[in-house]
Write a protein that holds these residues in place. Sequence first.
Motif, PDB file in Angstrom:
ATOM      1  N   PRO A   1      11.254  -5.499   6.702  1.00  0.00           N
ATOM      2  CA  PRO A   1      11.939  -6.597   6.006  1.00  0.00           C
ATOM      3  C   PRO A   1      12.113  -6.265   4.534  1.00  0.00           C
ATOM      4  O   PRO A   1      11.288  -5.561   3.942  1.00  0.00           O
ATOM      5  N   ARG A   2      13.207  -6.750   3.941  1.00  0.00           N
ATOM      6  CA  ARG A   2      13.505  -6.551   2.515  1.00  0.00           C
ATOM      7  C   ARG A   2      13.443  -5.073   2.137  1.00  0.00           C
ATOM      8  O   ARG A   2      12.878  -4.686   1.117  1.00  0.00           O
ATOM      9  N   MET A   3      14.058  -4.228   2.968  1.00  0.00           N
ATOM     10  CA  MET A   3      13.964  -2.790   2.758  1.00  0.00           C
ATOM     11  C   MET A   3      14.643  -2.353   1.467  1.00  0.00           C
ATOM     12  O   MET A   3      14.126  -1.511   0.725  1.00  0.00           O
ATOM     13  N   VAL A   4      15.824  -2.918   1.176  1.00  0.00           N
ATOM     14  CA  VAL A   4      16.527  -2.550  -0.052  1.00  0.00           C
ATOM     15  C   VAL A   4      15.693  -2.901  -1.275  1.00  0.00           C
ATOM     16  O   VAL A   4      15.576  -2.121  -2.223  1.00  0.00           O
ATOM     17  N   GLU A   5      15.097  -4.085  -1.251  1.00  0.00           N
ATOM     18  CA  GLU A   5      14.239  -4.506  -2.360  1.00  0.00           C
ATOM     19  C   GLU A   5      13.046  -3.567  -2.508  1.00  0.00           C
ATOM     20  O   GLU A   5      12.650  -3.204  -3.626  1.00  0.00           O
ATOM     21  N   SER A   6      12.485  -3.154  -1.396  1.00  0.00           N
ATOM     22  CA  SER A   6      11.335  -2.259  -1.422  1.00  0.00           C
ATOM     23  C   SER A   6      11.712  -0.895  -2.006  1.00  0.00           C
ATOM     24  O   SER A   6      10.991  -0.347  -2.848  1.00  0.00           O
ATOM     25  N   VAL A   7      12.841  -0.354  -1.566  1.00  0.00           N
ATOM     26  CA  VAL A   7      13.266   0.961  -2.047  1.00  0.00           C
ATOM     27  C   VAL A   7      13.590   0.925  -3.536  1.00  0.00           C
ATOM     28  O   VAL A   7      13.157   1.791  -4.315  1.00  0.00           O
ATOM     29  N   THR A   8      14.384  -0.065  -3.945  1.00  0.00           N
ATOM     30  CA  THR A   8      14.770  -0.128  -5.354  1.00  0.00           C
ATOM     31  C   THR A   8      13.553  -0.365  -6.254  1.00  0.00           C
ATOM     32  O   THR A   8      13.458   0.218  -7.345  1.00  0.00           O
ATOM     33  N   GLY A   9      12.613  -1.191  -5.815  1.00  0.00           N
ATOM     34  CA  GLY A   9      11.404  -1.415  -6.597  1.00  0.00           C
ATOM     35  C   GLY A   9      10.566  -0.153  -6.719  1.00  0.00           C
ATOM     36  O   GLY A   9      10.057   0.168  -7.803  1.00  0.00           O
ATOM     37  N   SER A  10      10.439   0.573  -5.623  1.00  0.00           N
ATOM     38  CA  SER A  10       9.656   1.816  -5.651  1.00  0.00           C
ATOM     39  C   SER A  10      10.320   2.876  -6.524  1.00  0.00           C
ATOM     40  O   SER A  10       9.649   3.559  -7.308  1.00  0.00           O
ATOM     41  N   VAL A  11      11.630   3.019  -6.404  1.00  0.00           N
ATOM     42  CA  VAL A  11      12.340   4.016  -7.206  1.00  0.00           C
ATOM     43  C   VAL A  11      12.272   3.657  -8.693  1.00  0.00           C
ATOM     44  O   VAL A  11      12.125   4.536  -9.550  1.00  0.00           O
ATOM     45  N   ALA A  12      12.353   2.368  -9.002  1.00  0.00           N
ATOM     46  CA  ALA A  12      12.196   1.951 -10.396  1.00  0.00           C
ATOM     47  C   ALA A  12      10.821   2.343 -10.925  1.00  0.00           C
ATOM     48  O   ALA A  12      10.680   2.828 -12.060  1.00  0.00           O
ATOM     49  N   GLY A  13       9.791   2.153 -10.114  1.00  0.00           N
ATOM     50  CA  GLY A  13       8.455   2.574 -10.515  1.00  0.00           C
ATOM     51  C   GLY A  13       8.358   4.077 -10.698  1.00  0.00           C
ATOM     52  O   GLY A  13       7.704   4.557 -11.644  1.00  0.00           O
ATOM     53  N   LEU A  14       9.021   4.843  -9.838  1.00  0.00           N
ATOM     54  CA  LEU A  14       9.015   6.304  -9.966  1.00  0.00           C
ATOM     55  C   LEU A  14       9.709   6.755 -11.247  1.00  0.00           C
ATOM     56  O   LEU A  14       9.271   7.707 -11.910  1.00  0.00           O
ATOM     57  N   VAL A  15      10.775   6.083 -11.607  1.00  0.00           N
ATOM     58  CA  VAL A  15      11.468   6.425 -12.865  1.00  0.00           C
ATOM     59  C   VAL A  15      10.547   6.183 -14.058  1.00  0.00           C
ATOM     60  O   VAL A  15      10.488   6.987 -15.000  1.00  0.00           O
ATOM     61  N   LEU A  16       9.811   5.090 -14.033  1.00  0.00           N
ATOM     62  CA  LEU A  16       8.917   4.766 -15.143  1.00  0.00           C
ATOM     63  C   LEU A  16       7.784   5.781 -15.268  1.00  0.00           C
ATOM     64  O   LEU A  16       7.485   6.255 -16.376  1.00  0.00           O
TER      65      LEU A  16
ATOM     66  N   ARG B   1       0.825  -1.214   0.000  1.00  0.00           N
ATOM     67  CA  ARG B   1       0.000   0.000   0.000  1.00  0.00           C
ATOM     68  C   ARG B   1       0.858   1.262   0.000  1.00  0.00           C
ATOM     69  O   ARG B   1       0.553   2.233  -0.709  1.00  0.00           O
ATOM     70  N   GLY B   2       1.931   1.242   0.784  1.00  0.00           N
ATOM     71  CA  GLY B   2       2.828   2.399   0.797  1.00  0.00           C
ATOM     72  C   GLY B   2       3.515   2.591  -0.544  1.00  0.00           C
ATOM     73  O   GLY B   2       3.645   3.727  -1.035  1.00  0.00           O
ATOM     74  N   THR B   3       3.948   1.497  -1.163  1.00  0.00           N
ATOM     75  CA  THR B   3       4.597   1.598  -2.472  1.00  0.00           C
ATOM     76  C   THR B   3       3.636   2.137  -3.515  1.00  0.00           C
ATOM     77  O   THR B   3       3.996   3.001  -4.331  1.00  0.00           O
ATOM     78  N   THR B   4       2.396   1.647  -3.501  1.00  0.00           N
ATOM     79  CA  THR B   4       1.397   2.146  -4.447  1.00  0.00           C
ATOM     80  C   THR B   4       1.170   3.644  -4.261  1.00  0.00           C
ATOM     81  O   THR B   4       1.094   4.398  -5.245  1.00  0.00           O
ATOM     82  N   SER B   5       1.079   4.091  -3.023  1.00  0.00           N
ATOM     83  CA  SER B   5       0.853   5.512  -2.750  1.00  0.00           C
ATOM     84  C   SER B   5       2.005   6.367  -3.249  1.00  0.00           C
ATOM     85  O   SER B   5       1.795   7.421  -3.867  1.00  0.00           O
ATOM     86  N   VAL B   6       3.235   5.914  -3.004  1.00  0.00           N
ATOM     87  CA  VAL B   6       4.412   6.683  -3.417  1.00  0.00           C
ATOM     88  C   VAL B   6       4.501   6.762  -4.938  1.00  0.00           C
ATOM     89  O   VAL B   6       4.714   7.846  -5.506  1.00  0.00           O
ATOM     90  N   VAL B   7       4.341   5.626  -5.624  1.00  0.00           N
ATOM     91  CA  VAL B   7       4.473   5.617  -7.084  1.00  0.00           C
ATOM     92  C   VAL B   7       3.339   6.405  -7.741  1.00  0.00           C
ATOM     93  O   VAL B   7       3.568   7.178  -8.685  1.00  0.00           O
ATOM     94  N   ALA B   8       2.124   6.236  -7.252  1.00  0.00           N
ATOM     95  CA  ALA B   8       1.000   6.978  -7.822  1.00  0.00           C
ATOM     96  C   ALA B   8       1.166   8.479  -7.587  1.00  0.00           C
ATOM     97  O   ALA B   8       0.968   9.292  -8.500  1.00  0.00           O
ATOM     98  N   GLY B   9       1.558   8.846  -6.365  1.00  0.00           N
ATOM     99  CA  GLY B   9       1.785  10.259  -6.084  1.00  0.00           C
ATOM    100  C   GLY B   9       2.904  10.841  -6.919  1.00  0.00           C
ATOM    101  O   GLY B   9       2.812  11.981  -7.405  1.00  0.00           O
ATOM    102  N   GLY B  10       3.969  10.063  -7.116  1.00  0.00           N
ATOM    103  CA  GLY B  10       5.070  10.532  -7.957  1.00  0.00           C
ATOM    104  C   GLY B  10       4.647  10.723  -9.399  1.00  0.00           C
ATOM    105  O   GLY B  10       5.065  11.684 -10.061  1.00  0.00           O
TER     106      GLY B  10
END
Length: 266
Positions: free
Chosen positions: A126-141, A74-83
Amino acid sequence: MPETADPELVVPPDAVVLPSRRATWTSTGLTAALAALLTATAYVGAWPLAAVCALGAAAMAWGWPVLLALPSPRGTTSVVAGGGVLAAVAVALTTEEPLLRWLSLALAVSVVGEFVHQLARRDARPRMVESVTGSVAGLVLVSSLAAVVALPRSPVGGGGVLVWAVPVALALVPLALPLPGRVAMPLGVLVGLVAGGQLGGLQHDGHVLAGLVAGGVSAGVVLLLHRLLAVLPPAAGSLAGRVALAVAPLAGSGMVAYVAVRLLAR
């Protein structure tokens, strides 16, 4: 004595689940629908086009954590959508060159938002690096998709979106046909190249070269991203995953098309 592979590093053959023909057609159809909507609104104005880009970013954000199996979805969706919304608004508000001057700032603010998201997590991260890199990749797209908002203000006009969107949608069709990847991928690039050149030539002042490069390179980017993401299990068995698979490759090619059109269309 010969070395043996670590059993934990060996990926079993059945770990990769290729999407069914129906799933591929679904994602391809969704990509074509979004491309058509972007093309239509490009002739209406910057704000309707920005609204469709924001809608596409929100759709991708919904399925992105599902497709990548990210923690804290849910947090990742909010960040990517907001970005995505912030990037589209930043480009739409810019009326003078350079038209993407505030896009990098919007992306930077969104990345900071992802760090805030990680600090606010209550699951021991948990899996914080994976979460950050996945979210940032979505923001780039989604930021790449926002670059499309500036295409109608290029020398090609509203046709700039047409020269990009139609070849990209057509390039995905060979993937949905019963063809091996080694045939479908080059065929898709060729289709994008030809369609881009033809559509570029039909524009005012005939921008054939810009259409060839925008169509061909964008088709290549879309096909590579689709190939990269389509092997993930959610792309085959989840509606949210299919939606993300439909939008992400199209979004990733937006910046490529903008650069090609702005550099080559005079």
